[in-house]
Enzyme design. Structure first.
Site, PDB file in Angstrom:
ATOM      1  N   ASP A  99      -5.260   0.089  28.091  1.00 19.70           N
ATOM      2  CA  ASP A  99      -6.188  -0.961  27.692  1.00 19.70           C
ATOM      3  C   ASP A  99      -5.912  -1.420  26.276  1.00 19.70           C
ATOM      4  O   ASP A  99      -4.926  -1.028  25.667  1.00 19.70           O
ATOM      5  CB  ASP A  99      -7.640  -0.529  27.903  1.00 19.70           C
ATOM      6  N   GLY A 120      -7.547   5.050  24.632  1.00 17.21           N
ATOM      7  CA  GLY A 120      -7.583   5.217  23.176  1.00 17.21           C
ATOM      8  C   GLY A 120      -8.381   6.461  22.832  1.00 17.21           C
ATOM      9  O   GLY A 120      -9.335   6.812  23.528  1.00 17.21           O
ATOM     10  N   ILE A 128     -14.599  10.931  25.153  1.00 17.73           N
ATOM     11  CA  ILE A 128     -15.545  10.498  24.123  1.00 17.73           C
ATOM     12  C   ILE A 128     -15.662   8.988  24.179  1.00 17.73           C
ATOM     13  O   ILE A 128     -14.716   8.267  23.822  1.00 17.73           O
ATOM     14  CB  ILE A 128     -15.112  10.990  22.724  1.00 17.73           C
ATOM     15  N   PRO A 137      51.820   2.443   7.743  1.00 11.32           N
ATOM     16  CA  PRO A 137      53.068   2.898   7.134  1.00 11.32           C
ATOM     17  C   PRO A 137      52.918   4.252   6.441  1.00 11.32           C
ATOM     18  O   PRO A 137      53.866   5.014   6.378  1.00 11.32           O
ATOM     19  CB  PRO A 137      53.393   1.810   6.092  1.00 11.32           C
ATOM     20  N   MET A 141     -18.038   1.695  18.365  1.00 12.61           N
ATOM     21  CA  MET A 141     -18.359   0.372  18.920  1.00 12.61           C
ATOM     22  C   MET A 141     -19.492  -0.307  18.160  1.00 12.61           C
ATOM     23  O   MET A 141     -20.330  -0.978  18.768  1.00 12.61           O
ATOM     24  CB  MET A 141     -18.720   0.497  20.409  1.00 12.61           C
ATOM     25  N   ALA A 174     -11.346   8.791  17.633  1.00  8.88           N
ATOM     26  CA  ALA A 174     -11.358   7.910  16.460  1.00  8.88           C
ATOM     27  C   ALA A 174     -12.041   8.575  15.264  1.00  8.88           C
ATOM     28  O   ALA A 174     -11.580   8.436  14.131  1.00  8.88           O
ATOM     29  CB  ALA A 174     -12.040   6.595  16.803  1.00  8.88           C
ATOM     30  N   GLY A 203      -8.132   2.280  12.061  1.00  7.32           N
ATOM     31  CA  GLY A 203      -7.822   3.577  11.473  1.00  7.32           C
ATOM     32  C   GLY A 203      -6.504   4.138  11.984  1.00  7.32           C
ATOM     33  O   GLY A 203      -6.186   4.023  13.165  1.00  7.32           O
ATOM     34  N   LYS A 207      -9.833  -4.950  28.358  1.00  3.75           N
ATOM     35  CA  LYS A 207     -10.836  -6.010  28.297  1.00  3.75           C
ATOM     36  C   LYS A 207     -10.897  -6.503  26.863  1.00  3.75           C
ATOM     37  O   LYS A 207     -11.585  -5.928  26.050  1.00  3.75           O
ATOM     38  CB  LYS A 207     -12.202  -5.469  28.714  1.00  3.75           C
TER      39      LYS A 207
HETATM   40  N1  SAH Z   1     -12.290   7.172  23.517  1.00  3.19           N
HETATM   41  C1  SAH Z   1     -12.183   6.577  22.216  1.00  3.19           C
HETATM   42  C2  SAH Z   1     -13.356   5.679  21.908  1.00  3.19           C
HETATM   43  C3  SAH Z   1     -13.456   4.473  22.787  1.00  3.19           C
HETATM   44  S1  SAH Z   1     -14.772   3.445  22.348  1.00  3.19           S
HETATM   45  C4  SAH Z   1     -12.042   7.664  21.150  1.00  3.19           C
HETATM   46  O1  SAH Z   1     -12.191   8.851  21.458  1.00  3.19           O
HETATM   47  O2  SAH Z   1     -11.726   7.338  20.017  1.00  3.19           O
HETATM   48  C5  SAH Z   1     -13.978   2.263  21.324  1.00  3.19           C
HETATM   49  C6  SAH Z   1     -14.389   2.449  19.888  1.00  3.19           C
HETATM   50  O3  SAH Z   1     -13.655   3.503  19.296  1.00  3.19           O
HETATM   51  C7  SAH Z   1     -14.110   1.258  19.006  1.00  3.19           C
HETATM   52  O4  SAH Z   1     -15.110   0.277  19.136  1.00  3.19           O
HETATM   53  C8  SAH Z   1     -14.127   1.900  17.643  1.00  3.19           C
HETATM   54  O5  SAH Z   1     -15.432   2.141  17.211  1.00  3.19           O
HETATM   55  C9  SAH Z   1     -13.478   3.237  17.929  1.00  3.19           C
HETATM   56  N2  SAH Z   1     -12.047   3.240  17.637  1.00  3.19           N
HETATM   57  C10 SAH Z   1     -11.033   3.524  18.476  1.00  3.19           C
HETATM   58  N3  SAH Z   1      -9.847   3.482  17.864  1.00  3.19           N
HETATM   59  C11 SAH Z   1     -10.103   3.171  16.575  1.00  3.19           C
HETATM   60  C12 SAH Z   1      -9.301   2.988  15.415  1.00  3.19           C
HETATM   61  N4  SAH Z   1      -7.975   3.111  15.459  1.00  3.19           N
HETATM   62  N5  SAH Z   1      -9.915   2.671  14.251  1.00  3.19           N
HETATM   63  C13 SAH Z   1     -11.248   2.544  14.180  1.00  3.19           C
HETATM   64  N6  SAH Z   1     -12.059   2.695  15.244  1.00  3.19           N
HETATM   65  C14 SAH Z   1     -11.507   3.018  16.419  1.00  3.19           C
END
Ligand code: SAH
Length: 476
Positions: free
Chosen positions: A250, A303, A308, A43, A385, A334, A414, A272
């Site tokens: 992985d 990862g 590395i 309105p 590792m 890492a 981390g 794995k």
């Molecule tokens: N290519 C990867 C390493 C693979 S080997 C890199 O460059 O980081 C896997 C190992 O990496 C794990 O056993 C651990 O020691 C380390 N890692 C990978 N991501 C991680 C994270 N977010 N926090 C702590 N350690 C980590």
């Protein structure tokens, strides 16, 4: 996801908007811009709403709507802020099967209205499912700032080539690649820099040489995903993730990262996890090669950094030997990611002039490192590792004569939201880390730089602030 995002075609359909204020005006405007026939009711419409009355698709009724006004209605908006009118509108909408939205009355809403960024024909709709509209608005502002104005024009321009491209390139995958090269390549750049004629010439040339008979060639991309926080991906990793046909990942890759892959890319978990040996390294490489030879762009997401302790070198060797074009994209390893997020600099003028990256495991099991050499004064040692063999590492190092009070940190997960950092000495680390029930992945850092973490805290820099990746996510 609490709501299903869809874009409705409301051209020529009846949209009823009840209300006379700003909210009503916004609803009317949006419905009109999407081509609807709008019936507006109030309105006493305010100036903002009244200013829209000239539109040819709008009819305004200076009264409250009644049930019969909803016949044929497709979408009904309640914006009157009057409970009785809202109820009538919601009931009427239900009767005629219209989609209903009443401002601020969730129980009457079949849908919620998103924040919208418009670069017609590109429309970006953002919703937080009603949880925090401020976040949606904030995101909208960021996206607005990020998107060049020309994007809408580029989309409209590209659309004029749809039929020609479809007729020239029959294979769906080949067609997608042509589009990607066109939009992200030279033609797109030329268009966005206002050189439309050159852009047209470029597309014509590309179309003329598009070889439709040639089989699509696959590619393999070895991409580092960083330590886990999606904000620590590189731009290049993100770009390739959005182009990949298949992603092999992985267990080090978190779901937040995978979500950034192209939506219809196939995702294969080759990880794995302990006790569940999904695939051997040989099988992973064989699968990578097979998929690439079939014409796919296969992204092997790893990862950290692929080179590395990631077996990227081995994969690269075999993929290249199979004649498949390869790209390697580095990632934040890492050591770098965990150091930054835990407040431990890996080198420091006063404490460490060198840093060694070692793995606790080799092809044949736990490695027998010379710890006195590695953990010598002035050098930081980062052990990958090593969580499972932390006790053995400490015992060996102590037996070899490394000082018992050497500072040691264990960083579990981390850069992720569940990051845990433990600091101790070589002598005490096993017990303290054992009590913390860490799950891994975890990284060990040894050396005087570990004490910097405490100094950073003493200086008032708390862990959350050091973990830039995390605070950026939470600060949205
Ligand atoms: N290519 C990867 C390493 C693979 S080997 C890199 O460059 O980081 C896997 C190992 O990496 C794990 O056993 C651990 O020691 C380390 N890692 C990978 N991501 C991680 C994270 N977010 N926090 C702590 N350690 C980590």
């Amino acid at each position: 996801m609490d709501y299903l995002p869809v874009f409705l075609d409301i051209r020529e359909r009846l949209v009823v908007v009840d209300g006379g204020s700003t909210i009503a005006a916004r609803r009317v405007e949006r419905a009109l811009s999407a081509g609807a026939k709008v019936a507006s009711f109030d309105p006493k419409p305010d100036d903002e709403l009244s200013a829209l009355f000239d539109h040819e698709n709008l009819t305004h009724y200076a009264r409250v709507p009644v049930r019969a006004d909803f016949d044929g209605c497709f979408v009904a908006y309640g914006a009157s802020e009057d409970a009785a009118r809202d109820t009538l509108l919601a009931d009427a909408a239900k009767d005629v099967g219209a989609l209903c939205n009443v401002a601020d009355v969730l129980e009457y809403c079949d849908f919620i209205t998103p924040s919208v960024v418009e670069r017609a024909p590109v429309t970006i709709a953002i919703s937080t499912g009603g949880a925090a509209p401020v976040i949606a608005r904030n995101l909208r502002a960021r996206i607005e700032a990020m998107l060049p104005e020309g994007y809408g024009r580029l989309a409209a321009f590209a659309a004029t080539y749809r039929t020609r491209i479809a007729n020239t390139i029959s294979d769906g995958r080949g067609r997608r690649r042509f589009w990607e090269n066109m939009i992200e390549g030279q033609a797109g750049d030329l268009f966005l820099s206002d050189r439309e004629t050159d852009a047209i010439a470029q597309i014509n040339a590309d179309l003329a040489t598009a070889d439709t008979a040639k089989p699509i060639t696959g590619e393999a991309w070895l991409v580092g995903a960083g330590p886990g926080d999606p904000d620590l991906l590189t731009f290049k990793a993100l770009r390739l993730m959005q182009h990949a046909d298949v992603v092999l990942y992985d267990r080090l890759i978190g779901p937040g990262i995978l979500d950034l892959a192209r939506r219809d890319a196939r995702r294969i978990n080759v990880g794995k996890s302990a006790g569940n040996h999904a695939m051997t390294q040989t099988e992973i490489t064989a699968l990578l090669i097979k998929l690439a030879l079939e014409g796919n762009r296969v992204l092997r997401l790893k990862g950290g950094d692929p080179f590395i302790f990631g077996r990227g070198g081995e994969e690269l060797e075999e993929v290249a030997a199979a004649g498949i074009p390869v790209q390697v994209v580095p990632g934040i390893t890492a050591a770098a990611g965990c150091g930054a997020c835990a407040g431990i600099p890996l080198t420091h003028r006063d404490h460490a002039q060198s840093v060694a990256f070692v793995t606790a495991h080799g092809a044949g099991g736990v490695l027998d490192h010379d710890w006195t050499k590695l953990a010598r004064p002035g050098q930081t040692v980062v052990v990958y590792m090593g969580l499972g063999s932390l006790g053995a590492i400490a015992t060996n190092a102590l037996a070899q004569g490394v000082r018992h009070d050497l500072p040691v940190a264990v960083i579990d997960n981390g850069s992720r939201l569940n990051q845990t950092v433990i600091t101790a000495t070589l002598e005490t680390i096993e017990g303290i880390a054992g009590d913390a029930n860490l799950n891994g992945p975890a990284l060990i850092i040894m050396g005087d730089v570990v004490t910097m973490r405490d100094k950073l805290s003493v200086n008032g820099v708390q862990e959350e602030q050091v973990s830039l990746g995390l605070s950026a996510q939470q600060g949205l």
